[in-house]
Design an enzyme around this catalytic site. Sequence first.
Site, PDB file in Angstrom:
ATOM      1  N   CYS A   1       5.732  17.678  -7.932  1.00  0.00           N
ATOM      2  CA  CYS A   1       4.985  16.000  -9.005  1.00  0.00           C
ATOM      3  C   CYS A   1       3.154  15.732  -7.408  1.00  0.00           C
ATOM      4  CB  CYS A   1       5.712  14.831  -8.232  1.00  0.00           C
ATOM      5  SG  CYS A   1       5.835  13.659  -6.990  1.00  0.00           S
TER       6      CYS A   1
ATOM      7  N   ARG B   1      -0.148  15.141 -17.273  1.00  0.00           N
ATOM      8  CA  ARG B   1      -0.032  13.995 -16.588  1.00  0.00           C
ATOM      9  C   ARG B   1      -1.448  13.147 -18.056  1.00  0.00           C
ATOM     10  NH1 ARG B   1       1.747  11.588 -12.363  1.00  0.00           N
ATOM     11  NH2 ARG B   1       1.824   8.992 -13.956  1.00  0.00           N
TER      12      ARG B   1
ATOM     13  N   ASP C   1       9.664  16.988  -4.384  1.00  0.00           N
ATOM     14  CA  ASP C   1       8.970  16.087  -3.933  1.00  0.00           C
ATOM     15  C   ASP C   1       9.271  15.696  -2.358  1.00  0.00           C
ATOM     16  OD1 ASP C   1       7.303  14.189  -4.740  1.00  0.00           O
ATOM     17  OD2 ASP C   1       9.063  12.361  -4.919  1.00  0.00           O
TER      18      ASP C   1
ATOM     19  N   ARG D   1       2.510  -0.496 -11.149  1.00  0.00           N
ATOM     20  CA  ARG D   1       3.107   0.635 -10.212  1.00  0.00           C
ATOM     21  C   ARG D   1       3.507   0.097  -9.108  1.00  0.00           C
ATOM     22  NH1 ARG D   1       1.531   6.027  -8.149  1.00  0.00           N
ATOM     23  NH2 ARG D   1       2.444   7.071  -9.207  1.00  0.00           N
TER      24      ARG D   1
ATOM     25  N   GLN E   1       6.033  10.930 -15.553  1.00  0.00           N
ATOM     26  CA  GLN E   1       5.826  11.758 -14.344  1.00  0.00           C
ATOM     27  C   GLN E   1       7.187  12.988 -14.715  1.00  0.00           C
ATOM     28  OE1 GLN E   1       3.812  12.983 -11.400  1.00  0.00           O
ATOM     29  NE2 GLN E   1       4.491  14.530 -12.261  1.00  0.00           N
TER      30      GLN E   1
ATOM     31  N   HIS F   1      10.339   7.203 -12.041  1.00  0.00           N
ATOM     32  CA  HIS F   1       8.745   7.409 -12.607  1.00  0.00           C
ATOM     33  C   HIS F   1       8.194   8.163 -13.878  1.00  0.00           C
ATOM     34  CE1 HIS F   1       4.239   8.828 -12.194  1.00  0.00           C
ATOM     35  NE2 HIS F   1       4.806   9.085 -10.949  1.00  0.00           N
TER      36      HIS F   1
HETATM   37  N1   CP Z   1       2.164  12.251  -8.528  1.00  0.00           N
HETATM   38  C1   CP Z   1       1.980  11.215  -9.090  1.00  0.00           C
HETATM   39  O1   CP Z   1       2.119  10.061  -9.813  1.00  0.00           O
HETATM   40  O2   CP Z   1       0.601  10.818  -8.005  1.00  0.00           O
HETATM   41  P1   CP Z   1       0.265   9.712  -7.595  1.00  0.00           P
HETATM   42  O3   CP Z   1       0.806   8.538  -6.874  1.00  0.00           O
HETATM   43  O4   CP Z   1      -1.594  10.279  -6.876  1.00  0.00           O
HETATM   44  O5   CP Z   1      -0.419   8.540  -8.890  1.00  0.00           O
HETATM   45  N1  NVA Z   2       8.410   9.851  -4.883  1.00  0.00           N
HETATM   46  C1  NVA Z   2       7.143   9.542  -4.285  1.00  0.00           C
HETATM   47  C2  NVA Z   2       6.250  10.243  -5.951  1.00  0.00           C
HETATM   48  C3  NVA Z   2       4.511   9.850  -5.226  1.00  0.00           C
HETATM   49  C4  NVA Z   2       3.950  10.221  -7.296  1.00  0.00           C
HETATM   50  C5  NVA Z   2       6.805   8.198  -3.994  1.00  0.00           C
HETATM   51  O1  NVA Z   2       7.472   6.805  -4.928  1.00  0.00           O
HETATM   52  O2  NVA Z   2       5.725   7.754  -3.399  1.00  0.00           O
END
Ligand code: CP
Ligand code: NVA
Length: 307
Positions: A265, A293, A225, A104, A134, A131
């Site tokens: 999400c 997930r 989101d 990530r 997701q 993502h």
């Molecule tokens: N939806 C999601 O990826 O959540 P986190 O950022 O908590 O991993």
């Molecule tokens: N769009 C958000 C998703 C988090 C799971 C981010 O990138 O912070």
Amino acid sequence: MQCKDLITIADLSLEDVDELFALTTEMKESYRRNEVDHYLVGKTLGMIFEKSSMRTRVSFEAAMTQLGGHAIYLTKQDINLGVRESVKDVAAVLSRYVDCITIRTYAHETVVELAKSSSVPVINALSDYTHPCQALADLYTIKEKKGTLEDIKLAFVGDGNNVARSLALLCAKLNVSYQIASPENYELSTEFLELARATATSSTCIEQYREPKKVVRNADIIYTDTWISMGKEKEVETRRNDFKGYQVNSELVSYAKEDVLVMHCLPAHRGEEITDDVIDGQNSIVYDQAENRLHIQKALLKLLICE
Ligand code: CP
Ligand code: NVA
């Protein structure tokens, strides 16, 4: 599964997605029956996280535990990717220790570079661009709830961000109608829309609009989101202002079908992009999608590591 890595949804064929969804159902059911699926005994997952995470980190870690393997959580403090040492060296050395790597991070190119130098599978656990884990859990959840993906209309309200992009690509692949409403300067780019449409079967609609009511009308799914993704914190005031009118609230939901499902999400900024009554309401399936997930990632880990 044909691909070595999961960097974006574009890596997956339709057959890969079908295989993944079928194994997810199998694994979810066996987990419910308290059966043990120890496919990954002796296997290790290296998890690089340069941004915060609750769902992704815990679901991947729990997935490895349930499959009989082990996961190692590596933060910026531990490896300081690209600063303490190059992405290439981290990828090459980690590949000698672990059987799969999740990452990530901010720049999508970092994920691409890591995958290029890794001999083990690399899974994108979120970049600024996409993502994919997701989206897989989300479309799986829709199929589970509606019984089919045929004739499903998904309306995304808000930022044309990483989550919006992954969903668009997977909807295009699975022939699900996808319409997004975003304010000016937060749309999906023309290049991206072309890419999504190129993936789609000729009849699939991948459309972009300005007006939220236009996309939620007759929608089966309303998805939103955060307006302020990780890395955009400095723009908080501007964004709160720019996204006024894009809140998913009961008034907006009333334009959709009566049995519309509301998705997010998470993490949600309650009172910003979504109101409490909607996220806690009877149409909301946000916790079920979060749960999935775990199951989708178990299937993904098994297919990428063992095949
Ligand atoms: N939806 C999601 O990826 O959540 P986190 O950022 O908590 O991993
Ligand atoms: N769009 C958000 C998703 C988090 C799971 C981010 O990138 O912070």
